[in-house]
Design a protein around this motif. Structure first.
Motif, PDB file in Angstrom:
ATOM      1  N   SER A   1      29.599 -49.893 -10.174  1.00 12.42           N
ATOM      2  CA  SER A   1      28.911 -50.982 -10.861  1.00 12.42           C
ATOM      3  C   SER A   1      29.785 -52.217 -10.747  1.00 12.42           C
ATOM      4  O   SER A   1      30.916 -52.143 -10.272  1.00 12.42           O
ATOM      5  CB  SER A   1      28.678 -50.626 -12.337  1.00 12.42           C
TER       6      SER A   1
ATOM      7  N   ASN B   1      27.285 -57.425 -10.240  1.00 11.67           N
ATOM      8  CA  ASN B   1      26.527 -58.462 -10.937  1.00 11.67           C
ATOM      9  C   ASN B   1      27.340 -59.706 -11.250  1.00 11.67           C
ATOM     10  O   ASN B   1      26.789 -60.777 -11.499  1.00 11.67           O
ATOM     11  CB  ASN B   1      25.966 -57.900 -12.245  1.00 11.67           C
TER      12      ASN B   1
ATOM     13  N   GLU C   1      25.061 -48.107 -11.284  1.00 10.15           N
ATOM     14  CA  GLU C   1      24.623 -48.596 -12.587  1.00 10.15           C
ATOM     15  C   GLU C   1      24.414 -50.105 -12.519  1.00 10.15           C
ATOM     16  O   GLU C   1      25.327 -50.868 -12.193  1.00 10.15           O
ATOM     17  CB  GLU C   1      25.651 -48.255 -13.661  1.00 10.15           C
ATOM     18  N   ASP C   2      23.209 -50.531 -12.807  1.00  8.30           N
ATOM     19  CA  ASP C   2      22.826 -51.939 -12.748  1.00  8.30           C
ATOM     20  C   ASP C   2      23.408 -52.705 -13.932  1.00  8.30           C
ATOM     21  O   ASP C   2      23.974 -52.124 -14.858  1.00  8.30           O
ATOM     22  CB  ASP C   2      21.295 -52.044 -12.730  1.00  8.30           C
TER      23      ASP C   2
ATOM     24  N   ARG D   1      20.480 -59.927  -6.630  1.00  6.44           N
ATOM     25  CA  ARG D   1      20.001 -58.561  -6.866  1.00  6.44           C
ATOM     26  C   ARG D   1      19.485 -57.930  -5.581  1.00  6.44           C
ATOM     27  O   ARG D   1      19.774 -56.771  -5.279  1.00  6.44           O
ATOM     28  CB  ARG D   1      18.878 -58.559  -7.896  1.00  6.44           C
TER      29      ARG D   1
ATOM     30  N   HIS E   1      19.816 -44.694  -8.920  1.00  7.95           N
ATOM     31  CA  HIS E   1      19.911 -46.071  -9.422  1.00  7.95           C
ATOM     32  C   HIS E   1      19.588 -46.013 -10.903  1.00  7.95           C
ATOM     33  O   HIS E   1      18.470 -45.701 -11.298  1.00  7.95           O
ATOM     34  CB  HIS E   1      18.919 -46.966  -8.685  1.00  7.95           C
TER      35      HIS E   1
ATOM     36  N   LEU F   1      19.593 -47.906 -14.755  1.00 12.00           N
ATOM     37  CA  LEU F   1      19.508 -49.238 -15.355  1.00 12.00           C
ATOM     38  C   LEU F   1      18.954 -49.130 -16.766  1.00 12.00           C
ATOM     39  O   LEU F   1      18.321 -48.134 -17.115  1.00 12.00           O
ATOM     40  CB  LEU F   1      18.646 -50.169 -14.511  1.00 12.00           C
ATOM     41  N   ASN F   2      19.222 -50.160 -17.580  1.00 18.09           N
ATOM     42  CA  ASN F   2      18.709 -50.125 -18.947  1.00 18.09           C
ATOM     43  C   ASN F   2      17.332 -50.760 -19.019  1.00 18.09           C
ATOM     44  O   ASN F   2      16.794 -51.254 -18.026  1.00 18.09           O
ATOM     45  CB  ASN F   2      19.705 -50.759 -19.928  1.00 18.09           C
TER      46      ASN F   2
ATOM     47  N   GLU G   1      17.066 -54.544 -17.877  1.00 18.15           N
ATOM     48  CA  GLU G   1      17.113 -54.706 -16.421  1.00 18.15           C
ATOM     49  C   GLU G   1      15.829 -54.214 -15.775  1.00 18.15           C
ATOM     50  O   GLU G   1      15.318 -54.817 -14.831  1.00 18.15           O
ATOM     51  CB  GLU G   1      18.319 -53.956 -15.850  1.00 18.15           C
TER      52      GLU G   1
END
Length: 397
Positions: A196, A199, A230-231, A240, A254, A256-257, A260
Motif C-alpha cells: 500500500s 496514494n 490495500e487501497d 488511481r 484488491h 479497499l474500504n 474508496e
C-alpha cells in the motif's frame, strides 16, 4: 504455513490529536466558516490552516474520513501545535504489523523513512528494511473525532453522525516511495505479502517507475503466495488508474474500504441494502479488474471473485482484529482479541450474509462484531483489518 508476513511499502510517525472540542470550536470561530463551504467534494489538498479546518469540518458534515495533503509544512505544524497529541507509528504496513505483534505474530515491514521514534516504537518481533539513506521526521497529524460532536458555524451547526478521522500529511519520503534493494531478497521467504502507500505519490512518471520496480520485485515471491493490495485516499485522484494497471495483473486481492469503493463507483451505495451491495461488488470487480475484490466496512467485509472463499476466511480474522482495535485501541493482547471473538455478530452483516440476492451475485459477506464503547478508536481500523487478513492468510490466526 512457513515463511514471513511481509508488509509494505511506507511507514510514518503519527501525531494522534487528542480531540478538544473547545479548542477546535475556537479555531472554527476565527475563520468565519459557513455551511455552504462544506457542501463541496472533499479536497485532496489544503493551502492554508483555514483549509485544514475546512477539511475536518467537511469530514464531519459528510460523514467521510479522508487524507489531506497540506502544501505548506508550516501550516501543518501550526495546526498540530494547537492541540495535545500522542506519538504513534502509522502507515498501513506498520499499523498492520503492530496489530499482529499485539497478539504474538511477527512480520517484516518495508519503510521509506527512519528515525529514533520509529526505532524505539517498533516491537522486537517486527523486522524492518528501509530505503532511506539518512534519518528524517515528517509526522502525519491525525484528527479523530467522536460521534455526536457538535460544531457551530456562522450560519449552522454540524454534528458528526459517526466517529471518523482526517489524516493531514506533508511527507516527502512517502511521496517518492523509494524501494529498498533488500526487498526482493525478503520476498523470497514471504508466506503472504501486502502493499500500500502509492496514494501519496505526486509524479506520474515516478509512480510508473516505482510500480515497475515493485512488479519486478514481486517475481521473487514463492508461487502460490497470496499478494494483497490495500487501497487508500489518493492525493492526486488521477493516479488511481495508473496504479490499477499494475494491481489488476500483479495482486491476487484488491482490498479497499467503503469510502474508496464509492469513489471508484462514482455513486453512493446503500451498504445495508442487499441489491445495492451485490451491484456494488459486481461493478467493482469489473472496474478494478483484480482477480478478487474485498470491501471492508464498519459493519462487515464483502468479497467477490476468483478466490472469494479463501479471502472470506481471512476476512474473519480481519473483522475480529478491527473490532478489537475499535474497542481497546492500542491496549489489547491476545486475551482481548480472543474475548471479542465471542461477541455477537453485527446484524446488518449477518442479514447480508444470508441474503439470496447477495449470494446469487457470488458475493460472500463476513459480518463484523457488535462491540460498543463510549471511547471508540477510529484511527487505523482498516490497517488492523489488513493485519488480521494477513495473519489469517498465513494460517497464524
Amino acid at each position: 504455513m512457513s515463511g514471513r508476513i511481509v508488509l509494505g511499502l511506507g511507514g510514518t510517525v503519527d501525531h494522534e490529536v487528542v480531540w478538544d472540542a473547545v479548542a477546535f470550536q475556537r479555531l472554527v470561530d476565527g475563520y468565519d466558516i459557513t455551511l455552504a463551504e462544506l457542501e463541496d467534494a472533499p479536497s485532496p489538498a489544503a493551502h492554508s490552516e483555514r483549509e485544514i479546518v475546512l477539511g475536518v469540518l467537511r469530514s464531519v458534515h459528510q460523514a467521510v474520513g479522508c487524507e489531506l495533503f497540506v502544501r505548506d509544512r508550516a501550516d501543518l505544524l501550526a495546526f498540530d501545535a494547537r492541540f495535545e497529541h500522542r506519538v504513534t507509528l502509522g502507515g498501513t504496513c506498520v499499523r498492520a504489523a503492530l496489530a499482529l505483534s499485539r497478539i504474538g505474530v511477527g512480520s517484516t515491514v518495508h519503510l521509506v523513512s527512519i528515525s529514533d521514534e520509529v526505532r524505539s516504537l517498533l516491537p522486537d518481533d517486527v523486522d524492518w528494511i528501509c530505503s532511506a539513506d539518512e534519518d528524517s521526521l515528517d509526522p502525519h497529524i491525525i484528527v479523530q473525532y467522536p460521534a455526536g460532536v457538535s460544531i457551530r458555524l456562522q450560519d449552522a451547526t454540524v454534528v458528526a453522525s459517526r466517529p471518523n478521522r482526517v489524516i493531514l500529511v506533508n511527507d516527502p519520503p512517502n511521496e517518492h516511495m523509494r524501494l529498498s534493494a533488500q526487498l526482493p531478497h525478503v520476498l523470497t521467504t514471504a508466506c503472504v505479502v501486502a502493499a500500500s502507500g502509492f496514494n501519496t505519490m505526486k509524479s506520474e512518471s515516478e509512480l510508473r517507475v516505482r510500480l515497475a520496480e515493485l512488479e519486478q520485485a514481486l517475481t521473487a515471491v514463492p508461487a502460490g503466495t497470496p499478494t494483497v493490495y490495500e487501497d487508500a485516499g489518493f492525493h492526486d485522484d488521477t493516479l488511481r488508474a495508473v496504479v490499477l494497471e499494475t494491481v489488476r495483473r500483479t495482486f491476487a486481492l484488491h482490498s479497499l474500504n467503503e469510502d474508496e469503493a464509492q469513489r471508484y463507483l462514482g455513486r453512493e451505495a446503500d451498504l445495508t441494502d442487499p441489491v445495492e451491495v451485490a451491484r456494488m461488488m459486481t461493478d467493482l470487480l469489473g472496474i478494478l479488474g483484480a482477480p478478487t475484490i474485498m470491501v471492508h466496512t464498519s459493519r462487515y467485509a464483502a468479497v467477490i471473485g476468483a478466490d472469494a472463499e479463501r479471502f472470506r476466511e481471512a476476512g474473519e480474522a480481519g473483522c475480529l482484529m478491527a473490532s478489537t482495535r475499535f474497542l481497546h485501541g492500542d491496549g489489547y493482547t491476545r486475551a482481548e482479541y480472543d474475548a471479542v471473538a465471542t461477541a455477537p455478530r453485527e446484524e446488518v452483516g449477518t442479514a447480508l450474509a444470508r441474503d439470496a440476492a447477495v449470494l446469487a451475485a457470488g458475493v460472500l459477506i463476513v459480518p463484523g462484531f457488535d462491540v460498543r464503547t463510549e471511547h471508540p478508536t477510529t484511527i487505523g481500523l482498516g490497517d488492523a483489518f489488513i493485519g488480521g487478513v494477513m495473519g489469517g492468510l498465513a494460517g497464524l490466526l
